[in-house]
Structure formats: C-alpha cells, structure tokens
Write a protein that holds these residues in place. Structure first.
Motif, PDB file in Angstrom:
ATOM      1  N   GLY A 182       0.814  -1.213   0.000  1.00 24.26           N
ATOM      2  CA  GLY A 182       0.000   0.000   0.000  1.00 24.26           C
ATOM      3  C   GLY A 182       0.844   1.257   0.000  1.00 24.26           C
ATOM      4  N   ALA A 183       1.913   1.259   0.802  1.00 23.64           N
ATOM      5  CA  ALA A 183       2.800   2.417   0.841  1.00 23.64           C
ATOM      6  C   ALA A 183       3.503   2.621  -0.493  1.00 23.64           C
ATOM      7  CB  ALA A 183       3.833   2.244   1.962  1.00 23.64           C
ATOM      8  N   ALA A 184       3.891   1.522  -1.150  1.00 28.79           N
ATOM      9  CA  ALA A 184       4.544   1.617  -2.455  1.00 28.79           C
ATOM     10  C   ALA A 184       3.571   2.135  -3.511  1.00 28.79           C
ATOM     11  CB  ALA A 184       5.100   0.256  -2.859  1.00 28.79           C
ATOM     12  N   LEU A 185       2.313   1.701  -3.450  1.00 24.23           N
ATOM     13  CA  LEU A 185       1.310   2.190  -4.394  1.00 24.23           C
ATOM     14  C   LEU A 185       1.084   3.690  -4.216  1.00 24.23           C
ATOM     15  CD1 LEU A 185      -1.344  -0.687  -4.269  1.00 24.23           C
ATOM     16  CD2 LEU A 185       0.178  -0.119  -6.173  1.00 24.23           C
ATOM     17  N   TYR A 186       0.997   4.122  -2.968  1.00 27.86           N
ATOM     18  CA  TYR A 186       0.839   5.565  -2.726  1.00 27.86           C
ATOM     19  C   TYR A 186       2.049   6.327  -3.249  1.00 27.86           C
ATOM     20  CZ  TYR A 186       1.266  10.026  -0.449  1.00 27.86           C
ATOM     21  OH  TYR A 186       1.470  11.365  -0.230  1.00 27.86           O
ATOM     22  N   TYR A 187       3.245   5.818  -2.969  1.00 24.31           N
ATOM     23  CA  TYR A 187       4.459   6.496  -3.426  1.00 24.31           C
ATOM     24  C   TYR A 187       4.480   6.624  -4.937  1.00 24.31           C
ATOM     25  CZ  TYR A 187       9.252   7.111  -4.915  1.00 24.31           C
ATOM     26  OH  TYR A 187      10.381   7.561  -5.561  1.00 24.31           O
ATOM     27  N   GLY A 188       4.221   5.527  -5.640  1.00 25.97           N
ATOM     28  CA  GLY A 188       4.260   5.559  -7.099  1.00 25.97           C
ATOM     29  C   GLY A 188       3.246   6.514  -7.684  1.00 25.97           C
ATOM     30  N   LYS A 189       2.033   6.491  -7.137  1.00 27.40           N
ATOM     31  CA  LYS A 189       0.973   7.374  -7.653  1.00 27.40           C
ATOM     32  C   LYS A 189       1.273   8.825  -7.320  1.00 27.40           C
ATOM     33  CE  LYS A 189      -3.080   7.586  -9.689  1.00 27.40           C
ATOM     34  NZ  LYS A 189      -3.276   7.124 -11.089  1.00 27.40           N
ATOM     35  N   SER A 190       1.761   9.080  -6.118  1.00 28.82           N
ATOM     36  CA  SER A 190       2.024  10.457  -5.694  1.00 28.82           C
ATOM     37  C   SER A 190       3.228  11.047  -6.418  1.00 28.82           C
ATOM     38  CB  SER A 190       2.257  10.487  -4.177  1.00 28.82           C
ATOM     39  OG  SER A 190       2.640  11.761  -3.745  1.00 28.82           O
ATOM     40  N   ARG A 191       4.275  10.272  -6.574  1.00 27.29           N
ATOM     41  CA  ARG A 191       5.489  10.782  -7.197  1.00 27.29           C
ATOM     42  C   ARG A 191       5.298  11.037  -8.679  1.00 27.29           C
ATOM     43  NH1 ARG A 191      10.020   9.740 -10.062  1.00 27.29           N
ATOM     44  NH2 ARG A 191      12.018  10.508  -9.230  1.00 27.29           N
ATOM     45  N   GLY A 192       4.649  10.094  -9.360  1.00 33.78           N
ATOM     46  CA  GLY A 192       4.458  10.256 -10.793  1.00 33.78           C
ATOM     47  C   GLY A 192       5.771  10.142 -11.558  1.00 33.78           C
ATOM     48  N   GLY A 193       5.756  10.591 -12.800  1.00 33.31           N
ATOM     49  CA  GLY A 193       6.947  10.489 -13.623  1.00 33.31           C
ATOM     50  C   GLY A 193       7.183   9.060 -14.076  1.00 33.31           C
TER      51      GLY A 193
ATOM     52  N   TYR B   9       9.585   6.937 -13.275  1.00 31.76           N
ATOM     53  CA  TYR B   9       9.906   6.023 -12.187  1.00 31.76           C
ATOM     54  C   TYR B   9       8.681   5.735 -11.323  1.00 31.76           C
ATOM     55  CZ  TYR B   9      12.036   4.209  -7.921  1.00 31.76           C
ATOM     56  OH  TYR B   9      12.348   3.436  -6.826  1.00 31.76           O
ATOM     57  N   GLY B  10       7.927   6.780 -10.956  1.00 29.22           N
ATOM     58  CA  GLY B  10       6.746   6.591 -10.133  1.00 29.22           C
ATOM     59  C   GLY B  10       5.715   5.698 -10.801  1.00 29.22           C
ATOM     60  N   HIS B  11       5.478   5.904 -12.089  1.00 26.17           N
ATOM     61  CA  HIS B  11       4.513   5.065 -12.809  1.00 26.17           C
ATOM     62  C   HIS B  11       4.999   3.619 -12.891  1.00 26.17           C
ATOM     63  CE1 HIS B  11       1.864   8.305 -13.678  1.00 26.17           C
ATOM     64  NE2 HIS B  11       2.681   8.924 -14.519  1.00 26.17           N
ATOM     65  N   ALA B  12       6.322   3.434 -13.055  1.00 21.39           N
ATOM     66  CA  ALA B  12       6.868   2.072 -13.110  1.00 21.39           C
ATOM     67  C   ALA B  12       6.654   1.357 -11.781  1.00 21.39           C
ATOM     68  CB  ALA B  12       8.351   2.113 -13.464  1.00 21.39           C
ATOM     69  N   VAL B  13       6.910   2.060 -10.665  1.00 18.70           N
ATOM     70  CA  VAL B  13       6.680   1.474  -9.342  1.00 18.70           C
ATOM     71  C   VAL B  13       5.208   1.135  -9.161  1.00 18.70           C
ATOM     72  CG1 VAL B  13       6.702   1.947  -6.852  1.00 18.70           C
ATOM     73  CG2 VAL B  13       8.668   2.601  -8.264  1.00 18.70           C
ATOM     74  N   TYR B  14       4.341   2.065  -9.557  1.00 21.43           N
ATOM     75  CA  TYR B  14       2.903   1.861  -9.378  1.00 21.43           C
ATOM     76  C   TYR B  14       2.408   0.645 -10.173  1.00 21.43           C
ATOM     77  CZ  TYR B  14      -2.069   2.957  -9.064  1.00 21.43           C
ATOM     78  OH  TYR B  14      -3.418   2.901  -8.822  1.00 21.43           O
ATOM     79  N   ARG B  15       2.888   0.502 -11.408  1.00 19.03           N
ATOM     80  CA  ARG B  15       2.445  -0.619 -12.238  1.00 19.03           C
ATOM     81  C   ARG B  15       2.966  -1.948 -11.695  1.00 19.03           C
ATOM     82  NH1 ARG B  15       3.738   2.951 -16.485  1.00 19.03           N
ATOM     83  NH2 ARG B  15       5.756   1.897 -16.732  1.00 19.03           N
ATOM     84  N   GLN B  16       4.228  -1.969 -11.316  1.00 24.31           N
ATOM     85  CA  GLN B  16       4.803  -3.224 -10.836  1.00 24.31           C
ATOM     86  C   GLN B  16       4.177  -3.663  -9.523  1.00 24.31           C
ATOM     87  OE1 GLN B  16       9.060  -3.292 -10.697  1.00 24.31           O
ATOM     88  NE2 GLN B  16       9.171  -5.296  -9.732  1.00 24.31           N
TER      89      GLN B  16
END
Length: 300
Positions: A202-213, A215-222
C-alpha cells in the motif's frame, strides 16, 4: 637527490608532539537534516533544530535499526524464532503430511497461546496485544517462506523511498490495522506477516501514484501487479484472510501519505521516535508471547 619526506625548507621546525595528538571531534551530523554542524551549536543553521549536539538526540532515536538489511534480518529472525516455538509447544499436534500448505503446521492451541488474533482473541479474551504478535506467527512452513520472500523483495524499495524509521512504522501499524479490520468483519482467528507485508504494498502504491513520472509510474504498475496477484490468490485459495490483506494495504497507503516519503520530507526526529517506539512495543509483545509459550511448554 632528496625525497619528499627528506626535504624540509630552511628555518622549518618540527611540529610539536602535542599538536599531532588527535583532536576531539567538534562536529556531527544533525539528527534531523543529516548535515554537518558544530556539536556546540545552539541550533542547526540548516533546519533550525535546537541543540543538535545534545546527548539524547545522538542516541537510540538516531540509531533505531542500523542499515536497511539489518531491520529486515531482525524481522526474519523474529519470525523464525516464533515459528519454531509454535512447533515446539505442541509437537504431537504438528502436521507433517498432506498437501504442501499443511507441512509443519502448528496447532491452534499453540498459536492462541503465542498470540494469534481475530475476533475471538480480541473481543472474547481481550488479547489486544495479539494485533502485534499475530504478524510474527505462521500456519505452516510454506506460509512463513512466502511471506519472508515477499518482505525481502518489497522491503528494500520501501526503505529506499521512505527511510528505515518510516518503514518500521508502516510495517508495524499496517499489521495492526489489517488485523483489526479483519476482526471487525468477523475473521475469528488469523495469523501471518501478510497484513504487514501488504502494508508495504500500500505504501509503495501511494508512493508511485504520488510521485508520478517515469519512475513513479513504473513502481505503481509493478506493485499494482503484486496487489492484483494477492487478490486473485486470496479468491482461489481457501482460508486466506482477504480482509487482512486489504486492510493492511489501506493502512500502509494511509501511513505513507501521513508520514511522507524521502523526496518530500527528509527523515526527522519524529519519524525516528515512532520507529523506535514500534521496535520497543513489538519487542515487549513478542517477549510476553514467548514467555507464555515457554511456560506452557515446561509446566503443562
């Protein structure tokens, strides 16, 4: 020919011996912003923290867990110790046969003594401490192996983006939140590190969505793929605590948003205090749990 060590300019004198003695270090890293400041400075010139050289600020609260691998290793050791103890308490009831998910299965009695949680331990026996201990108990060998593999795959990412102290808070509170939600929805007995691990998701999903870009989108998708896989796994395999998984993810995302991640908010004394508090409380609960188990093992 003179070598560099042999040559001394005319009139030069040898440096007095007392000047070669090591000087007492007069600087340190600010416990809040981690920049080099004077130990005697009344306040950090960078972040304004008062008396950054105070003894208490450079003690346990600034050294809660060492490096990233040490805290993951500590969690792994705690889980293994509790798993072995759960098998030792009632070895005759331990399962060694059947399907792979049932190999080395502790009895319900030993798990209850050591702090399994759910609606029964919480609402009937008032064992609120079990909200912490349950994250360190497992129902079989393959159960603990899967959870520890997931922890060691996700842990380094969360530590890198949130820091060690916030990772400890996310892991601890997500386990509590996930199991409290599952108990409220009627799950009678539950154990495992999966609610806490789902908090990291959950924390990783929030980070990826919040950060964007990129790298953020890659984290969110994975990590989103992890979340979908866990949801499908929970639907296909009976006995999986889906409420605990979902509650852990929600708690992890909420804590991640509340505490912030490294790129937005650098690790502060508050984060370190909370991380240390989680370690102390968890250690106390596991000690209480282990003492209960050992007393039952030797005096039953």
């Amino acid at each position: 020919m003179f070598s560099r060590s042999q040559y001394r300019p005319a009139g030069a004198t040898q440096r007095p011996a007392h000047m070669n003695a090591p000087q007492k270090r007069n600087s340190l890293l600010c416990p809040n912003c981690r920049r080099l400041v004077s130990r005697s400075a009344p306040a950090c010139p960078y972040c304004g923290l008062k008396k950054p050289g105070s003894i208490w600020k450079d003690n346990i609260f600034t050294r809660v867990s060492g490096d990233d691998t040490s805290i993951l290793r500590l969690i792994l050791i705690a889980n293994i110790v509790m798993f072995v103890l759960s098998l030792a308490i009632d070895p005759r009831a331990t399962s060694f046969s059947g399907h792979p998910f049932g190999f080395l299965t502790p009895s319900n009695g030993s798990l209850l003594v050591l702090g399994a949680t759910g609606s029964v331990p919480l609402f009937h026996y008032q064992n609120w401490w079990s909200l912490i201990s349950a994250s360190y108990l497992h129902g079989s060998l393959i159960h603990i192996v899967f959870n520890m593999i997931a922890l060691h795959q996700l842990g380094p990412l969360i530590i890198r983006e949130y820091g060690v102290s916030r990772t400890i808070v996310i892991y601890t509170v997500s386990g509590i939140g996930g199991y409290l939600i599952s108990a409220l929805f009627g799950v009678r007995l539950t154990i495992g590190a999966s609610a806490a691990v789902c908090g990291l998701i959950g924390a990783a999903l929030y980070y990826g969505k919040s950060r964007g870009g990129t790298y953020g989108h890659a984290v969110y998708r994975q990590i989103g793929g992890w979340a979908v896989g866990i949801f499908i796994f929970g639907l296909l395999i009976p006995g999986i605590n889906n409420w605990g998984h979902g509650g852990g993810m929600l708690a992890g995302a909420a804590i991640g948003a509340a505490l912030g991640y490294q790129e937005r908010i650098a690790e502060t004394i508050r984060h370190k205090f909370l991380g240390t508090l989680c370690i102390i409380v968890t250690g106390g609960v596991l000690l209480w749990s282990a003492v209960n188990g050992v007393l039952l093992l030797f005096f039953r």
